[in-house]
Structures are given as structure tokens and as C-alpha cells.
Design a protein around this motif. Structure first.
Motif, PDB file in Angstrom:
ATOM      1  N   UNK A 109       0.838  -1.200   0.000  1.00 10.09           N
ATOM      2  CA  UNK A 109       0.000   0.000   0.000  1.00 10.09           C
ATOM      3  C   UNK A 109       0.874   1.250   0.000  1.00 10.09           C
ATOM      4  N   UNK A 110       1.927   1.252   0.791  1.00 14.79           N
ATOM      5  CA  UNK A 110       2.830   2.396   0.841  1.00 14.79           C
ATOM      6  C   UNK A 110       3.464   2.657  -0.529  1.00 14.79           C
ATOM      7  N   UNK A 123       5.271 -13.169  -1.921  1.00 10.78           N
ATOM      8  CA  UNK A 123       4.111 -14.035  -1.675  1.00 10.78           C
ATOM      9  C   UNK A 123       2.818 -13.310  -2.029  1.00 10.78           C
ATOM     10  N   UNK A 124       2.744 -12.845  -3.279  1.00  8.63           N
ATOM     11  CA  UNK A 124       1.611 -12.007  -3.638  1.00  8.63           C
ATOM     12  C   UNK A 124       1.208 -12.150  -5.098  1.00  8.63           C
ATOM     13  N   UNK A 125      -0.033 -11.704  -5.368  1.00 10.51           N
ATOM     14  CA  UNK A 125      -0.542 -11.491  -6.719  1.00 10.51           C
ATOM     15  C   UNK A 125      -0.933 -10.020  -6.804  1.00 10.51           C
ATOM     16  N   UNK A 126      -0.468  -9.356  -7.867  1.00 11.62           N
ATOM     17  CA  UNK A 126      -0.717  -7.923  -8.012  1.00 11.62           C
ATOM     18  C   UNK A 126      -1.395  -7.625  -9.346  1.00 11.62           C
ATOM     19  N   UNK A 127      -2.226  -6.585  -9.350  1.00 13.54           N
ATOM     20  CA  UNK A 127      -2.843  -6.078 -10.563  1.00 13.54           C
ATOM     21  C   UNK A 127      -2.136  -4.787 -10.956  1.00 13.54           C
ATOM     22  N   UNK A 128      -1.846  -4.673 -12.262  1.00  8.49           N
ATOM     23  CA  UNK A 128      -1.119  -3.509 -12.751  1.00  8.49           C
ATOM     24  C   UNK A 128      -1.896  -2.866 -13.890  1.00  8.49           C
ATOM     25  N   UNK A 129      -1.889  -1.529 -13.934  1.00  4.53           N
ATOM     26  CA  UNK A 129      -2.588  -0.834 -15.007  1.00  4.53           C
ATOM     27  C   UNK A 129      -1.665  -0.669 -16.220  1.00  4.53           C
ATOM     28  N   UNK A 130      -2.158   0.011 -17.250  1.00  5.29           N
ATOM     29  CA  UNK A 130      -1.403   0.140 -18.494  1.00  5.29           C
ATOM     30  C   UNK A 130      -0.122   0.931 -18.312  1.00  5.29           C
ATOM     31  N   UNK A 131      -0.046   1.765 -17.274  1.00  3.58           N
ATOM     32  CA  UNK A 131       1.165   2.544 -16.997  1.00  3.58           C
ATOM     33  C   UNK A 131       2.149   1.802 -16.099  1.00  3.58           C
ATOM     34  N   UNK A 132       1.813   0.571 -15.733  1.00  7.07           N
ATOM     35  CA  UNK A 132       2.695  -0.220 -14.889  1.00  7.07           C
ATOM     36  C   UNK A 132       2.510   0.013 -13.409  1.00  7.07           C
ATOM     37  N   UNK A 133       1.466   0.756 -13.023  1.00 11.29           N
ATOM     38  CA  UNK A 133       1.217   1.053 -11.611  1.00 11.29           C
ATOM     39  C   UNK A 133       0.439  -0.092 -10.965  1.00 11.29           C
ATOM     40  N   UNK A 134       0.927  -0.566  -9.831  1.00 12.90           N
ATOM     41  CA  UNK A 134       0.227  -1.605  -9.071  1.00 12.90           C
ATOM     42  C   UNK A 134      -0.887  -0.953  -8.264  1.00 12.90           C
ATOM     43  N   UNK A 135      -2.127  -1.353  -8.535  1.00 14.37           N
ATOM     44  CA  UNK A 135      -3.263  -0.727  -7.851  1.00 14.37           C
ATOM     45  C   UNK A 135      -4.043  -1.719  -6.985  1.00 14.37           C
TER      46      UNK A 135
END
Length: 327
Positions: free
Chosen positions: A85-86, A202-214
Motif C-alpha cells: 500500500x505504501x 508471496x503475492x498477486x498484483x494487478x497492474x494498469x497500463x502505466x505499470x502502476x500496481x493498484x
């Protein structure tokens, strides 16, 4: 899934919450008042910060950076969730809940606990005790919840032990019983441009088209026997409430004499309530019947998430979504 365990120990963690509310008006629950007024007082790991710790877990869950199963305890899933989150807010990714992070979390002003009244359907179930043996599971027509406590834990993203500690003495056999539960209602995340599975985090992340993890969720990502298939893959599709095709040849720890079997759907199915198929044969991202173990134990090569996080992920991907599996 695990039954209610260590509820006495968890109840002890709630005592500091209640002590904060002494002298408050009788028309508001003490626990609710304390959580809404909670603030950081030193290290979040200290039990004196139980209110802030529980509040942080619920807020992180709503912001799609959840700790997995909300349990009111400090642990690696909570620390990693705070750090992620940070990073998403361009803050120092310490994993500690400093004042800047606390302020960023508290931009979400919705109550962290809400009332829930048990319905006749809640009471009726049906609930079925589940065997451990895979062959015995294959004989069942459905792998539903074993108890109402387990079902409520799934619905509110919380450990049954925490719910018991929040509602001491609550009658789970009576329609209309009022419970205090985590308020985990949140908007669905946007469609992902790509998915990242990170073994080290130990995670799954979603990233937008700009590469930002949201969005970021805890996960179990393989084992020594079945390592995570590092590389670039794609999402092939999503199956909800899937059957599980059990092939003992693919399980290093399968019991001798086990045969291939088709396991019925349900939240206690070995892959939970959703299977997100990867372009790598026999591999996918899926739910689990043991949410408290996510991010803390190994998997059989696939990527295991809580049922609620896996279902959210399934809504954010589509066939062809890139999936990067990295160390």
C-alpha cells in the motif's frame, strides 16, 4: 477450512479495544467507538495497538491491499500488505504503520465494523462435516461450508476466531442474532492490464497500463517439490465454482492407492470457488478452503489465494491478460 481456534487468545487482543471506550455513551457499542477513534501508539505489533491493527487490516482489505484473512493479529501478510500500500501511494515502504500511511488509509471514512443479523438461510445451511481424505471428498455431491462460523468468516473476510471474539456469547443458532462484522464492502478493482505473481513477496498484483500496481493480495506460490513456473504467461480463462480433477500423479504427497477423481464444486473444493487458467499447462491461480494458510504455507505449484481475493481477481482479468510470474 479450520474451525474456530484460539478464540480466547484473540478475545484477549480485543480487551484493549474495549478499555478505550470507557465512559462513552451507552447507545453506541464500545468496540465500534474504540475502533473508529483508534490511533497508533508506538509499534503496531504491540497488543496495545489492537484497535489500530484491526482497523488497518479492514481498511487495507477495502482498498484492495488486504492481508488475506482479517484476524486482528500482526503477521507477515499484514506487514507486506502495508508495504505494498505504501509503494502504491509513493510512501516509504517500511511495512510499518507510520503517521503518513495511517492518514492515507483513513481517507476511507466508512465504518470499519457493521451490524449483521443472521437470516433463516444462514441458520439452515446446509452445513456438512468434511473428510480430509481426497477419495472421501470425491464421493460428496458438494463441498460446501462445514459450519455457519466458517461461512461467516468467508463472507466477511475474517477468521471465525476473530468473529467469535468480536461477538462473545452470540447465539449462531437463532435467526435475528446481531453480530458485529468487518465492513468489507468495496468497489471492484478496474480491469488489469497485467498480473504479477511475485514469489519473494508471496503475492498477486494487478497492474494498469502505466505499470502502476493498484491492487495486491497475499498468495501461496509453489513449493520445493512444485516450484512456481517463472516466466511470462497469459490468462486463458476463468472457471467459477469449478470441479477439481484430482490426479494423484501430480501430487508428491498423495496417499498410496489414490486414484484420479472428480471433486465436486464448493468453497471447500481444493481450488476453492474459482480457477483462473494460465497458458502453462496444469497451472492456474485459484481459491482455497484454508484462507488462514494463504501466504504462510506452500502450494502444489499453482498460485493459491483466499476465495474472496481469487473471485475479485477473476473479475479483473480476461482471456489474454499477461501474467508475469517472477522470483
Amino acid at each position: 477450512m479450520k474451525s474456530i481456534l484460539q478464540s480466547a487468545a484473540l478475545a484477549a487482543l480485543i480487551v484493549p479495544v474495549l478499555s478505550l471506550a470507557q465512559g462513552a455513551p451507552a447507545d453506541a457499542p464500545a468496540l465500534m467507538r474504540a475502533l473508529e477513534a483508534s490511533a497508533i501508539q508506538g509499534d503496531l505489533k504491540d497488543d496495545a495497538n489492537a484497535p489500530a491493527r484491526l482497523r488497518a487490516q479492514i481498511l487495507l482489505d477495502r482498498m484492495q491491499f488486504g492481508p488475506g484473512e482479517i484476524d486482528g493479529r500482526w503477521g507477515s501478510n499484514t506487514e507486506r500488505a502495508i508495504a505494498a500500500f505504501q509503494r502504491s501511494r509513493n510512501l516509504d515502504a517500511s511495512g510499518s504503520l507510520d503517521e503518513a500511511t495511517w492518514q492515507a488509509l483513513n481517507t476511507d471514512a466508512a465504518p470499519v465494523l457493521v451490524e449483521y443479523r443472521l437470516t433463516a438461510q444462514d441458520i439452515a445451511g446446509p452445513y456438512t462435516a468434511l473428510p480430509d481424505d481426497m477419495m472421501a471428498k470425491a464421493a460428496l455431491p458438494q463441498l460446501g461450508f462445514a459450519s455457519l462460523a466458517e461461512a461467516l468468516g468467508e463472507r466477511f473476510h475474517a477468521s471465525p476466531a476473530l468473529l467469535e471474539a468480536l461477538n462473545p456469547g452470540a447465539d449462531l443458532t437463532r435467526e435475528g442474532t446481531t453480530l458485529w462484522v468487518p465492513n468489507v464492502q468495496a468497489a471492484e478493482p478496474a480491469k488489469a492490464a497485467s498480473v504479477i505473481v511475485d514469489k519473494s513477496d508471496a503475492s498477486v498484483m494487478l497492474r494498469d497500463a502505466q505499470g502502476h500496481v493498484y491492487a495486491r493480495y497475499p498468495a501461496s506460490t509453489g513449493s520445493e517439490h512444485d516450484p512456481l513456473p517463472i516466466g511470462k504467461w497469459t490468462i486463458k480463462g476463468v472457471a467459477r465454482d469449478p470441479h477439481f480433477q484430482y490426479n494423484p500423479k501430480l501430487f508428491w504427497d498423495a496417499e498410496p492407492g489414490h486414484k484420479g477423481a472428480k471433486i465436486a464444486p464448493g468453497p471447500n473444493n481444493p481450488v476453492g470457488v474459482v480457477w483462473i487458467d494460465l497458458s502453462k499447462d496444469h497451472y492456474g491461480i485459484h481459491g482455497t478452503p484454508e484462507p488462514g494458510m494463504v501466504g504462510k504455507t506452500e502450494s502444489h505449484g499453482c498460485i493459491r489465494m483466499t476465495n474472496w481475493n481469487a473471485a475479485t481477481l477473476a473479475n479483473a482479468v480476461a482471456p489474454g491478460t499477461p501474467a508475469l510470474l517472477q522470483q
